[in-house]
Structures are given as structure tokens and as C-alpha cells.
Write an enzyme that holds these catalytic residues in place. Sequence first.
Site, PDB file in Angstrom:
ATOM      1  CG  ASP A   1      -2.297   0.654   0.846  1.00 38.93           C
ATOM      2  OD1 ASP A   1      -2.269   1.825   0.435  1.00 38.93           O
ATOM      3  OD2 ASP A   1      -3.349   0.003   0.965  1.00 38.93           O
TER       4      ASP A   1
ATOM      5  CG  HIS B   1      -4.432   2.264  -2.047  1.00 38.07           C
ATOM      6  ND1 HIS B   1      -4.396   2.945  -0.860  1.00 38.07           N
ATOM      7  CD2 HIS B   1      -5.743   2.213  -2.395  1.00 38.07           C
ATOM      8  CE1 HIS B   1      -5.626   3.287  -0.493  1.00 38.07           C
ATOM      9  NE2 HIS B   1      -6.460   2.863  -1.415  1.00 38.07           N
TER      10      HIS B   1
ATOM     11  CD  GLU C   1      -9.976   4.086  -0.468  1.00 38.17           C
ATOM     12  OE1 GLU C   1     -10.804   4.439   0.370  1.00 38.17           O
ATOM     13  OE2 GLU C   1      -8.830   3.683  -0.163  1.00 38.17           O
TER      14      GLU C   1
ATOM     15  CD  GLU D   1      -5.553   2.742   7.476  1.00 35.76           C
ATOM     16  OE1 GLU D   1      -5.963   1.716   8.071  1.00 35.76           O
ATOM     17  OE2 GLU D   1      -6.006   3.131   6.396  1.00 35.76           O
TER      18      GLU D   1
HETATM   19  C1  ACM Z   1     -10.919  -0.197   0.891  1.00 37.84           C
HETATM   20  O1  ACM Z   1     -11.356  -0.177   2.051  1.00 37.84           O
HETATM   21  N1  ACM Z   1     -10.338   0.875   0.380  1.00 37.84           N
HETATM   22  C2  ACM Z   1     -11.019  -1.392   0.071  1.00 37.84           C
END
Ligand code: ACM
Length: 755
Positions: A194, A261, A325, A468
Amino acid sequence: MISCRLALALAAALCAAMPAAAQQLPRLLPVPAEMAPAAGRFALTASTALVVPAGDAGARAAADRLAELLRLSRGLALRTAAASPRPAIRFVRAATGKAESYRLEIGGDGATITAGDDAGLLYGAVTLWQVLTQDGGKGPVTVAGLGIHDAPRFAWRGLMLDSARHFQSPAYVRQLIDWMAVNKLNTLHWHLVDDQGWRVEIRKYPKLTGISGWRYPAVAPGAPRLPRTGGFYTQAEIRAIVAHAAKRGITIVPEIEMPGHALAAIRAYPELGMGVPIPPGTESDWGVFPWLYNVDDKTFAFLEDVLTEVMELFPSQYIHVGGDEAVKDQWKGSPAIQAKIKALGIKDETALQAWFVHRIAGFLQAHHRKLIGWDEILEGDVPADATITSWRGIEGAITAAKAGHDAVLSPSPTLYVNHRQGQGPDEPPGRGDVMDLRTVYAFDPAPSEIPAEQQHHILGLQANLWTEHARTEARATWQFFPRASAVAEIGWSKAQGRDYADFVDRLVPQMDRMKPLGMTPATSAFAVRPTLDYKAGEKRVSVTLANQSGLPIRYTIDGTPVTARAPLYAGPLALSLPTRLRAASFRGTATVGGAIDQRLDARSVRFRNDEDLKTCSRKVVLALEDDYPAAGKRAVFLTDIFAPCWQWEAAPVGGAKAIALTVGQIPFNFQLGADLAHVKIPPSATPEGEFEVRAGTCEGPLLATVPLAAAAGNPGLTRLVAPFPVRAGNETLCIRTTARGLDPMWALESVELVQ
Ligand code: ACM
């Protein structure tokens, strides 16, 4: 055979009519498809043999695992044998129905586990271990005769572990796999790369892990640096983990994110991106980053090289390629990307992502693998054989199934176990909106929005842990379990008769059973939460107690320990001040964790920590860990990062002469893109900012201003005291920050009205 979930819900009448023996059926998790009492009793002793067919490696592995589980739980060292004249545990290879199914027969001549595949033999062993550990005791045990015929409802019963935001050790991943297997979970979706880190060694591109395996966590301006964090899995470590998972019946589906990402890859190899500079420290931000891969042939060659090494490591049929995203700002701003869109004759950047996904799907297909991606990949023309991980609710799965694609349900927020599961001092950092055990258990994996003829496209479900805010392995475990046991039961057991109280009653012993496997689960569902109702000026307080599990609560107010003989909580307690309130949840005569021991006095009734306050808004509520100190306990602040503002409802302001706020400063390390404009912090009067306290609402009269100048130089917690005007009775207070910038962001740890 008759399935009986004991005297609850649908099965109540049936169970009431059954003989006494039937009501002593073992309490299993997940509930098996069919279970009924049988004749005879089986006495397990240290000399019971595990009988395995010659040359059957799968049966041998299941027997070895059962031996290990019984050694850990009962302290018995059982041996395998080719045959036994005495009652024994026998493994038999024969068809029992669908994949992963098994039969377990227990009677006077021992226990027999029959299955057609290795997973079925293993699950039979897991069930037998649960049957043989019902008493929680050590040494030999005798159990009643029993017949079980069991099979999973869904083929995909998973957890997703994010090892990119925070790294977990290989030993931890192996342990997680062990915990999954004893709940009959069978898929570990492993989020390996990521923006914040690249965790899988790729021989051809050593800088991926050499550079992007490591980062320095963000700190507030002026705060001391935190130690470097990170790590990566060598290919040898991954091979060992994959082999371990296979022994536990678990498939690891690796995820390599693209096209978004992608910061970790671009940080290591800038030629993979659009040339947009990466400000130092960006890799320790959270949120949605704009750095995407470019679409040069060289970048596809890189991705194919990476996927080639990944496929060598992971035998999984599915390879996850992310796709979520991918904000297109950098693609929009790149002349090269725009030229490519034109050359391809496609409409826009969304169509370009679809083209990207098609290209990768073709590569995977050529290598006999299947592409799976987050539901954003449905936004363009999606490859015909693509499978969808539905995360933006269940809409992705509905769209996918209607279009003939398979889908896995992992909807945010319900199955996002990065959400906290409760509130209180024991809860670790995470997303602030609570997804408790009951909510997870109530999730319906067969939503009626999907027509019956398309339901077969739902492969199953998984819970996702984004890390995170789960900085440690202990916190990852807390976030996963016991909610993962709820996911396991939803995925394995029939929907009929699902009953939360019955689940809780089976969960408690399952959690105890997992302790010898090194697991310390969350106690959130059992934690006693007191709510205080204190009228300013009174010498008593009314206290309401609750827990999420619905288990009975017992309490004392004389300082003595809470035992099974302590009074049962039945309604609000009117307590004279001062007093000491102790309370705990009980299953039968045993406490189950989450006990409280609280002194209630004139001061504590005028005190609230942030866990007991409401945030004024709920846009992105996070429980964020302080960035100080480097070692030892750090504060956790519950705040809406879009509006740091708290409400204390019915605060006992009468008699208060001052207000004390304990505050901390945290780095504003969030990639919010255009949403940054929506972060609302009122302007401050002083350079360092202030907290302001208002009556009623945040637009109400200003009661106190608490300047932050005295706290600005302190990276830890600071208690600030300001005069408070004469008020009467109780009223709601709005407490919020003002500031001239976003970084640091100030947060409230606790508030006290000082008499
Ligand atoms: C995600 O939670 N961005 C897959």
C-alpha cells in the site's frame, strides 16, 4: 438427524421435547449443520490412539493437528497408529458431500472422522477438539455419544490482514492462521502493499522492500522523532507461511494494489509514476493518496514481473489486484496519460483504469489465475471472469452478481474490523464508529437485493482489518477476535435459528479454548459500561450498567470482589457518594472479562474522559494514538478529524469555579484531497489557538477560553485550567478547538469541572 441449537429461538420447542441427553449436546462454534445424540460414551485417555490410513498425508496432518490441540488444551500426548484394538480416534477417507464437509461419529468404540478432502478431515478434528474440551479441564475426559454431519454454507470464509500500514511478524501471521482454522475460516486475504509500505520481497526489484519496507511515523510539529517502523517478508518466510496455511486448510490470497495505493512502489522506483514529487514523510500519512502508476509498457513489465514472483509464492487461484480509491488527479494532469487515453480511443480516466485491469487480467489468465479486485473495478468494462470484493456496502456484490460475476462480501463498516467494537479505556485506537459483536453477528450474507437465481455468485464473506491504527500485533488480535468468530459462524452455519445469546454462550468457551493457542481476544462485548447521571449539588449519583453481550452483570459497592454471589444488576443504582463500584459480566458462575472497579466521589462525577463524551459531528471519527512518548503508554484521542469538537451532555456545572481540560497535540497526517476544504476549525485569537467552552450548543454563550500557549511546547498531555463562571444545575457543554492551521491538531483527553 436433528439439528439443535439448544433451548433458544427456533429450536426451543424441539429441544424441550428431546430427552435430557440431547440437551447436553456440546456447545460448538460454528454450529454444525446437523448434530444429534448417539449411543455409548467415549473415554479419551493418554493412551487413546489416533488411527490414520497408511499413506494418507492429509489424514496424518489432521491427526497431528488434533494431537497438538489436545496436548495444548488437555495436556495429553496422543500417538498415531496404523490400527488399534481399543476405542480410538479414527480418520477415514470417504466422500461426505460438498467440499470441506465431514462426518463425526462418537460412541463406545471411540470417535471416527470421515471426509473426502483434507479440509474436511481437519474440520472434523477441530470439531472433535471442541467436543473434547467442553469441560475446560485437563487430562482424560469422557464424552457422550454423538453424530455430526457438517458442511459449510459458503466456500469463502475469510479475514483480510493489512500488513502494509503496520507490519506483523511471520510468527504472528502463522498464529492468526491457527486461530482462523479452529473457527473453520479458510481464506486469508493478505494486503501486502500500500502507500505506506511494500512487504513482499521481490527479487527483481529490491528497492521495493529496501526503501519502502520502512518509514518514520508522523509526529506533530516540534515533537521528537519516533523510531523507524516497518519490515517485510522474505520469499523464504512467505513460502513457510503459505505451507503452514495449507496445513490448516487456509488459502492465502495475496493482494498487490494497482493502479492506486501505489506510493510505496513509486517511492522506490519513481519512473513508475507521473513524476509528481513525493514530499518527505508522505508515506506516513493515512487516507487516499493521489499517486497512481503510469501506464507505460515498462510499468506493465514491472507489474508482470512482480505478479510472476507473487504467483510463484502463492498457489492461490485468485490474485487480488486492488483497484480501490484510485483518485485520478495525477492521470488527469499528465499529458502522457491524456495522450494514451486519446490513442486508445477511450472516454476518460475511469475507462483507462478498466483498460489497465483488463491488461492485468489477461496476464493472470495466461498464467491460469483469476483476478479479484475491490468493487471499483465494476466502474468500467470489467473482465468477464473477474471476481469482486464488495466493500462500499453490499452494492458492489449486488451489481456483480446481477452482471454474472462472483463476489465476496466485506462491506464497510459492518465487516471492517478496524472499527472499534466498543468504547472505554481498554479499547485500542481505530475508526470511532462502533461495530460491535452483535452488529457483526447480525450481518446477512445472503441479501435479498440479490435475486435467488444469482445468489450462487456470493462466494462468501470476510472481515477486513486495516491497520493504520492497529500498531501492534496485540491490537490486531483484539480487533479481529472475537468478531472473526462471528464471521466464521455466519460463513459456515445455516442461517436458520441464528441467535446472538446462544452464540455468546458458545463463544465464551471458544475464547477460553483459544487461549492455549496464544490468543488474547477483545473483552469489549463483556465490558461493563457505567453511565453516570449526576445532578449538580447532590450527594448521590444514579449509575446505569450495561454490556454488549447481554450476559448478567453482578456488582458490589463495598469494595469486595465481585463473585457469583454478588447482587445481580437489575436497574439503575442510586449510590451515595463516595463509594467504590465494582462490576463484572458472568456466564454461569464465572466472570468473562471487562470488569470495572471505579471510585465514585465528588470529583469523579464532575469528570469525563473523551470516551464518555460525544463528538459534535460524526464525519470521520477516529480514536487516534498520541505520537508521544516513543516507548510506554500513549494517550488515545477520540475525535472527528473534520471537526475536533466534543459535547458533554448534562454536565454538572452548578458549583464549578474552574474547568480543567487535559489536551494533546497530534499530527494532521491525512491525505484528504478535495475533502481537506471540509475540515472545519474555527479561527483562533492567539497563534497557538485555544479551546473554547460554550453553553448548550457550539453556538451558545462562551463560558471559558483555554489558551493553548502553555501546552504548545509539550508533545505529551497537558492539563490546562481556566476560570468558569457561576452556573446552576446541569447543562450541555460544547468544547472545541480553535486554530490557525491544521498541524498539529489539538485533541481533548478529558475534562473536569473543578469546584
Ligand atoms: C478499501 O477499504 N479501500 C477497500
